[in-house]
Scaffold this motif. Structure first.
Motif, mmCIF file in Angstrom:
data_model
loop_
_atom_site.group_PDB
_atom_site.id
_atom_site.type_symbol
_atom_site.label_atom_id
_atom_site.label_comp_id
_atom_site.label_asym_id
_atom_site.label_seq_id
_atom_site.Cartn_x
_atom_site.Cartn_y
_atom_site.Cartn_z
ATOM 1 N N LEU A 269 -50.972 28.090 -26.543
ATOM 2 C CA LEU A 269 -51.692 28.774 -27.617
ATOM 3 C C LEU A 269 -50.953 28.645 -28.949
ATOM 4 O O LEU A 269 -51.574 28.453 -30.006
ATOM 5 N N ALA B 243 -48.569 38.077 -29.882
ATOM 6 C CA ALA B 243 -50.017 37.881 -29.765
ATOM 7 C C ALA B 243 -50.344 36.769 -28.773
ATOM 8 O O ALA B 243 -51.336 36.861 -28.028
ATOM 9 N N TYR C 211 -50.130 38.165 -25.267
ATOM 10 C CA TYR C 211 -51.289 39.000 -24.924
ATOM 11 C C TYR C 211 -52.529 38.138 -24.705
ATOM 12 O O TYR C 211 -53.300 38.354 -23.753
ATOM 13 N N ALA C 212 -52.735 37.135 -25.567
ATOM 14 C CA ALA C 212 -53.886 36.250 -25.408
ATOM 15 C C ALA C 212 -53.791 35.443 -24.119
ATOM 16 O O ALA C 212 -54.800 35.227 -23.428
ATOM 17 N N LEU D 282 -54.931 37.542 -21.275
ATOM 18 C CA LEU D 282 -56.389 37.635 -21.193
ATOM 19 C C LEU D 282 -56.988 36.390 -20.534
ATOM 20 O O LEU D 282 -57.905 36.489 -19.705
ATOM 21 N N GLN E 28 -52.416 45.922 -24.865
ATOM 22 C CA GLN E 28 -51.736 45.705 -26.132
ATOM 23 C C GLN E 28 -50.548 46.658 -26.298
ATOM 24 O O GLN E 28 -49.531 46.285 -26.885
ATOM 25 N N ARG F 41 -53.437 42.600 -32.304
ATOM 26 C CA ARG F 41 -54.898 42.485 -32.254
ATOM 27 C C ARG F 41 -55.410 41.457 -33.259
ATOM 28 O O ARG F 41 -56.344 40.703 -32.972
ATOM 29 N N TYR G 36 -53.908 37.625 -32.088
ATOM 30 C CA TYR G 36 -54.360 36.983 -30.851
ATOM 31 C C TYR G 36 -55.765 36.398 -31.008
ATOM 32 O O TYR G 36 -56.098 35.376 -30.406
ATOM 33 N N ARG G 37 -56.587 37.035 -31.838
ATOM 34 C CA ARG G 37 -57.918 36.480 -32.097
ATOM 35 C C ARG G 37 -57.826 35.159 -32.845
ATOM 36 O O ARG G 37 -58.577 34.210 -32.552
ATOM 37 N N LEU H 297 -56.817 32.477 -30.298
ATOM 38 C CA LEU H 297 -57.918 32.085 -29.418
ATOM 39 C C LEU H 297 -58.934 31.232 -30.155
ATOM 40 O O LEU H 297 -59.473 30.262 -29.601
#
Length: 339
Positions: free
Chosen positions: A258, A279, A282-283, A286, A294, A309, A312-313, A316
């Motif tokens: 990532l 991040a 955490y990603a 998922l 988190q 938060r 990580y978006r 992705l």
């Protein structure tokens, strides 16, 4: 049962000559007759066992000039000390009086002798530093060693930090700044140069000054000494954070992928590398179906949940864009051929 050679006598002679020439070229055979060589340490010569040719003479004896016949005599005659180090103000060349109150035979000293040795230790400690500059250096190098040991920084990085602090001292950069702040800044600069996973928060835990003071000192060191310190790589912190979370290697590999996708999409530009690493973990959880919240990642990495938060978006989305571009590149030639 006897065996016969497939070579003729002339061919066997040629092969022997070629083998002798090859051994002579490597230095393991006599260049005249091809015989084996022996070294005479007493005369410093290398001679041939077969013909007696002296191949080399006046060789350097790298051993000690004394002789010993047992291990105890060897230990008594040995006088080589520890190697020099930049982590000591005198580079480790001086000696100090040991703290054990015992004589050479292991017997305890009397009260009068103990008091005498304590006075000698005090004066020896004072005489080891000649002026305030050496006292400053001694205190700073002791701080670097203490903080590096508490953080698990390898000795090579602590040596680099000591060299950086010595350069700052020689350049006259210390007046007006605390010794602890400059020592912490030198250690952090060495950590950054070695790409170690220690963060500013880790430095703040072991330092005796606040974070603002040593970060200001670090920027000053970096600017004045022109240190070759590049931007930190977020992937450097993954192993440390994964270990804190007690996660498996698959999670670390996915988080590393990532981060690489985020680098290609330039997501890391202007972002905190520590926040991106948290991040990414955490990603990756998922994507792999790990039960990881988190708050759990935030406690292990000391990064706020808001930062996790947001980042990580972005990671992705960067990976999704990279996958789409890969699919388009793979299907492009086929669509052109069908058309």
């Amino acid at each position: 049962m006897t065996t016969r050679s497939i070579y003729s006598p002339d061919e066997r002679g040629d092969s022997v000559d070629e083998q002798a020439e090859s051994e002579a070229s490597t230095g393991h055979a006599c260049p005249d007759c091809g015989g084996s060589l022996v070294t005479d340490d007493s005369r410093g010569e290398t001679v041939c066992e077969s013909c007696g040719l002296v191949v080399d003479e006046d060789e350097i004896d790298h051993g000690p000039e004394w002789r010993a016949f047992d291990s105890q005599e060897r230990d008594n005659k040995r006088r080589v000390g520890a190697p020099t180090t930049e982590m000591k103000h005198d580079k480790g060349l001086s000696t100090n009086i040991g703290w054990q109150n015992k004589d050479a035979y292991g017997n305890s000293l009397s009260t009068r002798q103990r008091e005498k040795m304590q006075r000698l230790r005090t004066w020896d400690e004072r005489f080891r530093t000649r002026d305030h500059a050496e006292r400053n250096l001694k205190q700073a190098l002791g701080e670097i060693d203490r903080m590096g040991s508490a953080l698990g920084v390898p000795e090579s990085a602590r040596e680099t930090a000591s060299v950086i602090y010595r350069r700052a001292l020689d350049e006259g950069m210390l007046p007006g700044r605390s010794i602890e702040g400059m020592a912490t800044a030198a250690l952090y600069a060495a950590v950054r140069q070695a790409n170690l996973p220690q963060t500013l928060d880790d430095m703040a835990v072991v330092s005796r000054v606040d974070e603002m003071e040593f970060t200001r000192a670090y920027r000053y060191l970096n600017r004045e000494l022109s240190l070759q310190v590049g931007p930190p790589d977020p992937a450097t912190y993954l192993s440390k954070f994964v270990s804190e979370l007690d996660a498996d290697d698959a999670l670390e590999r996915q988080a590393r992928a990532l981060i690489e996708a985020g680098k290609e999409a330039n997501v890391h530009s202007g972002k905190s590398p520590v926040g991106l690493a948290a991040a990414a973990i955490y990603a990756a959880g998922l994507l792999l179906g790990e039960e990881m919240t988190q708050e759990t990642v935030s406690e292990a990495t000391d990064i706020s949940t808001v930062t996790i938060r947001e980042r990580y978006r972005e990671l992705l989305e960067a990976e999704a864009e990279l996958d789409d571009s890969a699919v388009d590149a793979a299907s492009g030639p086929e669509s052109g051929a069908s058309a």
